[in-house]
Motif scaffolding. Sequence first.
Motif, PDB file in Angstrom:
ATOM      1  N   LEU A 163       4.542  12.740   1.399  1.00 25.26           N
ATOM      2  CA  LEU A 163       3.994  11.843   1.882  1.00 25.26           C
ATOM      3  C   LEU A 163       2.809  10.310   0.516  1.00 25.26           C
ATOM      4  CD1 LEU A 163       2.606  11.115   5.321  1.00 25.26           C
ATOM      5  CD2 LEU A 163       4.267   9.816   4.467  1.00 25.26           C
ATOM      6  N   LYS A 164       2.702  11.220  -0.376  1.00 21.91           N
ATOM      7  CA  LYS A 164       1.664  11.086  -1.384  1.00 21.91           C
ATOM      8  C   LYS A 164       2.991   9.921  -2.190  1.00 21.91           C
ATOM      9  CE  LYS A 164      -1.812  13.594  -1.774  1.00 21.91           C
ATOM     10  NZ  LYS A 164      -3.763  14.163  -3.119  1.00 21.91           N
ATOM     11  N   GLY A 165       2.338   8.963  -2.383  1.00 22.15           N
ATOM     12  CA  GLY A 165       2.252   7.884  -3.426  1.00 22.15           C
ATOM     13  C   GLY A 165       3.922   6.858  -3.173  1.00 22.15           C
TER      14      GLY A 165
ATOM     15  N   ALA B 273       3.471   2.638   2.003  1.00 19.30           N
ATOM     16  CA  ALA B 273       2.779   2.532   3.649  1.00 19.30           C
ATOM     17  C   ALA B 273       3.062   1.348   4.332  1.00 19.30           C
ATOM     18  CB  ALA B 273       1.831   3.321   3.904  1.00 19.30           C
ATOM     19  N   VAL B 274       2.815   0.401   3.444  1.00 20.10           N
ATOM     20  CA  VAL B 274       2.940  -0.907   3.644  1.00 20.10           C
ATOM     21  C   VAL B 274       3.903  -2.019   2.710  1.00 20.10           C
ATOM     22  CG1 VAL B 274       1.123  -2.979   4.322  1.00 20.10           C
ATOM     23  CG2 VAL B 274       0.568  -1.020   5.068  1.00 20.10           C
ATOM     24  N   LEU B 275       5.043  -2.660   3.360  1.00 17.22           N
ATOM     25  CA  LEU B 275       5.484  -3.281   2.446  1.00 17.22           C
ATOM     26  C   LEU B 275       5.835  -4.819   3.368  1.00 17.22           C
ATOM     27  CD1 LEU B 275       7.926  -0.552   3.421  1.00 17.22           C
ATOM     28  CD2 LEU B 275       8.147  -1.662   0.877  1.00 17.22           C
TER      29      LEU B 275
ATOM     30  N   ALA C 162       0.857  -1.458   0.212  1.00 16.66           N
ATOM     31  CA  ALA C 162      -0.005  -0.387  -0.082  1.00 16.66           C
ATOM     32  C   ALA C 162       0.980   1.902   0.262  1.00 16.66           C
ATOM     33  CB  ALA C 162      -0.620   0.140   1.156  1.00 16.66           C
ATOM     34  N   THR C 163       0.679   2.137  -1.258  1.00 17.91           N
ATOM     35  CA  THR C 163       1.253   3.199  -0.663  1.00 17.91           C
ATOM     36  C   THR C 163      -0.198   4.364   0.077  1.00 17.91           C
ATOM     37  OG1 THR C 163       0.117   3.885  -2.699  1.00 17.91           O
ATOM     38  CG2 THR C 163       2.286   2.700  -2.424  1.00 17.91           C
TER      39      THR C 163
ATOM     40  N   TYR D  82       4.986  -1.603   8.633  1.00 20.87           N
ATOM     41  CA  TYR D  82       4.340  -0.128   8.323  1.00 20.87           C
ATOM     42  C   TYR D  82       5.502   0.508   8.714  1.00 20.87           C
ATOM     43  CZ  TYR D  82       0.736  -4.279   9.122  1.00 20.87           C
ATOM     44  OH  TYR D  82       0.261  -5.260   9.133  1.00 20.87           O
ATOM     45  N   ASN D  83       4.992   1.479   8.251  1.00 26.26           N
ATOM     46  CA  ASN D  83       5.570   3.223   7.970  1.00 26.26           C
ATOM     47  C   ASN D  83       5.257   3.812   8.751  1.00 26.26           C
ATOM     48  OD1 ASN D  83       7.997   4.873   7.306  1.00 26.26           O
ATOM     49  ND2 ASN D  83       7.507   5.411   5.138  1.00 26.26           N
TER      50      ASN D  83
END
Length: 87
Positions: A39-41, A44-46, A19-20, A58-59
């Motif tokens: 933050l955009k793009g 967020a989750v790897l 997820a971004t 998780y970021n």
Amino acid sequence: MAYCTSCLEGPVDRRPVVATWGGAGPMVVSGGMRGESDLKGRPAVLDLPLGRGHVVAYNFSPIHRDMNRSDYRLLWNAVLNWSALPR
């Protein structure tokens, strides 16, 4: 990885990105946010490979001070459905 500023660019290989941050519209409906454009793009989750398994990273902190209860779903989904994650 919560509040990691050096890892916002994410991996060179984008396959682990689940997820971004952001989307087409604003990231917040009401209130304010600093650094929205930074933050955009960004990841967020790897889902990163590690040995014979993998790590869900998780970021952000999905359980940070009980502020956003919908984030708990991301954590519990990974914990409860670990065996359904791709290898």
